[in-house]
Scaffold this active site. Structure first.
Site, PDB file in Angstrom:
ATOM      1  CG  ASP A 159      -1.390   1.196   1.602  1.00 57.29           C
ATOM      2  OD1 ASP A 159      -1.556   2.193   0.987  1.00 57.29           O
ATOM      3  OD2 ASP A 159      -1.857   1.280   2.977  1.00 57.29           O
ATOM      4  CB  SER A 160       1.226   4.214   0.179  1.00 53.21           C
ATOM      5  OG  SER A 160       1.689   5.385  -0.290  1.00 53.21           O
ATOM      6  CB  ALA A 161       5.769   3.649   0.992  1.00 54.16           C
TER       7      ALA A 161
END
Length: 320
Positions: A159-161
């Site tokens: 998720d994201s990074a």
């Protein structure tokens, strides 16, 4: 009248009041998560923490849903977000989402931590994530996991990074994807955190009050990339001027998830498009109107449930 000390260090970087960097180079971290939400745990998913990298004292959280014992469950990795600078498997928003993943997919969920910047700049997070995959090669000996997990059906998400981590793992693993008894069947990039020196439209037009705005986005890269690197570094920009070509690589199937109100939308959609043009097996799931991290903010919303349906379909399609 209170006097001021001109030699006292001043705060120069602040990441959601969790990480503060000062003018003298010192760093402070709060143990308080930036998302103070209640834990939603009905007891149907057993979870426990395990050490996977003794050299860096890194742990992962293992989620084991109830099973009838008739059919073993796929393994689903989840690398948390936080711009490589903040976040933990213990934060309640990530913990709630992993509980939901385990029960709704259903799957055995593995949520590793990784070293954070700026104390540990990239590629530390990528190396730690790879170490967690290597751990999986020996995890069949973990009694509870061995009873319920199908090591031949492993999916790696972030998720994201964590989505950026999933990309770099896919490139590093290539077509091999085998760790001991474990075999990786696909990668899921949930609103992946990519960057570049030239801002995309969704970055340039992002409102300042967005959940992830451009100022915070750039701050994360400033703190996490190697000193002196720009956002076009290969760690940040997979298709940047310094990045090696992905064309000759064999990559496992990929699912890229974007949101219509997410600052990162255009960059992630372009990533999916370019992979497809290179002949890689890639799917794009676009959630119109959704902001960054909507599925961890409310794991039981209608949109999060739709994402869960998409994830189940991707797993079923590539389970082998």
């Amino acid at each position: 009248m209170e006097s001021t000390n001109p030699d006292r260090p001043i705060e120069i970087e602040n990441c959601r009041d969790v990480l503060r960097v000062y003018s003298d180079g010192s760093i402070s971290r709060s143990a308080r998560p930036s998302f103070n939400v209640p834990v939603s745990d009905d007891g149907s998913v057993h979870h426990k923490d395990l050490l996977f990298d003794p050299s860096h004292d890194l742990r992962l959280r293992l989620y084991l849903p109830q099973s009838d014992g008739q059919k073993k469950l796929p393994i689903f990795y989840y690398f948390h977000g936080g711009g490589f600078c903040i976040g933990s498997r213990e934060w309640p928003n990530f913990h709630n989402y992993c509980l939901r993943l385990a029960s709704a997919l259903p799957a055995v969920v593995v949520a590793p931590d990784y070293r954070l910047a700026p104390e540990h700049r990239l590629p530390a997070a990528f190396d730690d994530a790879f170490a967690s995959l290597e751990w999986l090669g020996t995890a069949a000996a973990e009694e509870e996991m061995g009873e319920v997990a199908d090591f031949g059906r492993v999916f790696v998400s972030g998720d994201s990074a964590g989505g950026s981590i999933a990309h770099h793992l896919a490139v590093r693993v290539g077509g091999r994807g085998v760790f001991g008894a474990a075999r990786i069947r696909g990668f899921v990039l949930l609103m992946p955190f990519f960057g570049g020196e030239t801002h995309s439209v969704s970055e340039a037009e992002c409102p300042v009050d967005a959940f992830l705005n451009l100022q915070l986005n750039n701050r994360y890269w400033r703190l996490s990339l190697p000193l002196g690197a720009t956002r076009d570094h290969p760690y940040s920009n997979p298709f940047g001027p310094e990045s090696p070509s992905l064309e000759p690589l064999e990559l496992a199937p990929m699912l890229v998830v974007v949101g219509g109100r997410d600052l990162l939308r255009d960059r992630a959609a372009d990533y999916s498009k370019k992979l497809k043009e290179l002949g890689k097996e890639t799917e794009l799931a676009d959630f119109d109107g959704m902001q960054h991290g909507f599925f961890t903010i409310d794991p039981c919303s209608a949109q999060a449930e739709e994402l869960m349906r998409v994830l189940r379909g991707f797993i079923a399609k590539h389970a082998g």
